[in-house]
Design an enzyme around this catalytic site. Sequence first.
Site, PDB file in Angstrom:
ATOM      1  N   HIS A  11      -3.897 -25.928 -40.514  1.00  0.00           N
ATOM      2  CA  HIS A  11      -5.976 -25.490 -40.918  1.00  0.00           C
ATOM      3  C   HIS A  11      -6.342 -26.986 -40.823  1.00  0.00           C
ATOM      4  CE1 HIS A  11      -5.276 -22.195 -43.874  1.00  0.00           C
ATOM      5  NE2 HIS A  11      -5.393 -21.721 -42.648  1.00  0.00           N
ATOM      6  N   THR A  37      -1.317 -23.114 -32.915  1.00  0.00           N
ATOM      7  CA  THR A  37      -2.452 -22.105 -33.092  1.00  0.00           C
ATOM      8  C   THR A  37      -2.929 -23.510 -32.219  1.00  0.00           C
ATOM      9  OG1 THR A  37      -2.924 -22.959 -35.409  1.00  0.00           O
ATOM     10  CG2 THR A  37      -2.354 -20.440 -34.396  1.00  0.00           C
ATOM     11  N   SER A  57      -6.671 -19.872 -31.039  1.00  0.00           N
ATOM     12  CA  SER A  57      -6.850 -20.536 -32.628  1.00  0.00           C
ATOM     13  C   SER A  57      -6.689 -19.751 -33.014  1.00  0.00           C
ATOM     14  CB  SER A  57      -8.370 -21.206 -32.250  1.00  0.00           C
ATOM     15  OG  SER A  57      -8.870 -21.325 -33.684  1.00  0.00           O
ATOM     16  N   GLY A  58      -6.629 -19.754 -34.741  1.00  0.00           N
ATOM     17  CA  GLY A  58      -6.138 -19.432 -36.233  1.00  0.00           C
ATOM     18  C   GLY A  58      -6.919 -18.268 -36.571  1.00  0.00           C
ATOM     19  N   ASP A  63      -2.645 -16.748 -35.034  1.00  0.00           N
ATOM     20  CA  ASP A  63      -1.926 -16.566 -36.141  1.00  0.00           C
ATOM     21  C   ASP A  63      -0.514 -15.147 -36.488  1.00  0.00           C
ATOM     22  OD1 ASP A  63      -2.020 -18.599 -37.898  1.00  0.00           O
ATOM     23  OD2 ASP A  63      -3.822 -18.054 -38.155  1.00  0.00           O
ATOM     24  N   ASP A  83      -4.275 -24.908 -45.834  1.00  0.00           N
ATOM     25  CA  ASP A  83      -5.200 -25.360 -46.981  1.00  0.00           C
ATOM     26  C   ASP A  83      -5.427 -24.778 -48.499  1.00  0.00           C
ATOM     27  OD1 ASP A  83      -7.522 -26.365 -48.552  1.00  0.00           O
ATOM     28  OD2 ASP A  83      -8.722 -27.052 -46.667  1.00  0.00           O
ATOM     29  N   HIS A  90     -10.073 -16.224 -41.347  1.00  0.00           N
ATOM     30  CA  HIS A  90      -9.604 -16.052 -41.200  1.00  0.00           C
ATOM     31  C   HIS A  90      -7.952 -15.455 -43.241  1.00  0.00           C
ATOM     32  CE1 HIS A  90      -7.987 -19.911 -39.813  1.00  0.00           C
ATOM     33  NE2 HIS A  90      -7.041 -18.317 -39.888  1.00  0.00           N
ATOM     34  N   ASP A  93      -5.936 -13.230 -42.092  1.00  0.00           N
ATOM     35  CA  ASP A  93      -4.952 -12.916 -40.787  1.00  0.00           C
ATOM     36  C   ASP A  93      -3.477 -14.323 -41.117  1.00  0.00           C
ATOM     37  OD1 ASP A  93      -6.058 -11.762 -39.345  1.00  0.00           O
ATOM     38  OD2 ASP A  93      -7.081 -13.275 -38.033  1.00  0.00           O
ATOM     39  N   ARG A  99       3.276 -13.365 -44.844  1.00  0.00           N
ATOM     40  CA  ARG A  99       4.045 -12.711 -45.519  1.00  0.00           C
ATOM     41  C   ARG A  99       5.204 -12.312 -43.736  1.00  0.00           C
ATOM     42  NH1 ARG A  99       4.857  -6.929 -44.640  1.00  0.00           N
ATOM     43  NH2 ARG A  99       3.657  -6.556 -42.832  1.00  0.00           N
TER      44      ARG A  99
END
Length: 143
Positions: A11, A37, A57-58, A63, A83, A90, A93, A99
């Site tokens: 992040h 990313t 980008s995330g 992600d 962070d 997001h 995401d 997960r």
Amino acid sequence: MTVKKIALVAHDRMKKELIEWIKKHQNLLKHHELYATGSTGQAIEKTLNVTVTKMESGPLGGDLQLGVKIVNKEIDILIFFWDPLEAQPHDPDVRALLRIAVVWNLPVACNASTADYLLTSPLFDSDYHPETPDYEAYRNRII
């Protein structure tokens, strides 16, 4: 040495910490396939002077793109300096990426000390493949 496919994500407020960690391990990391990313990948390329396979980008889906690579067994390790003190636009995401890494038993590090453990493990230099959970019963369940 077995070449690993390593996904690196951070992040915005954690990018500096990830780059410092990468500098510490640059002699090792530059011999592996690196994925990241968007802007994180750009910073890694500049730091290591190597090519990084960059996703979006995330917040723009990066992600999720890495998550697909995990499901397809195209990533060996996920290093994600997220962070813990700031919500992300997001967050769903981010949660999905973490997960899916757990679902597929992928080694994951979320901070420098855990990432150090992964890179210094005797398994890192081996042709280690984590056991893939057997989800056949889940796939074949009758609803």
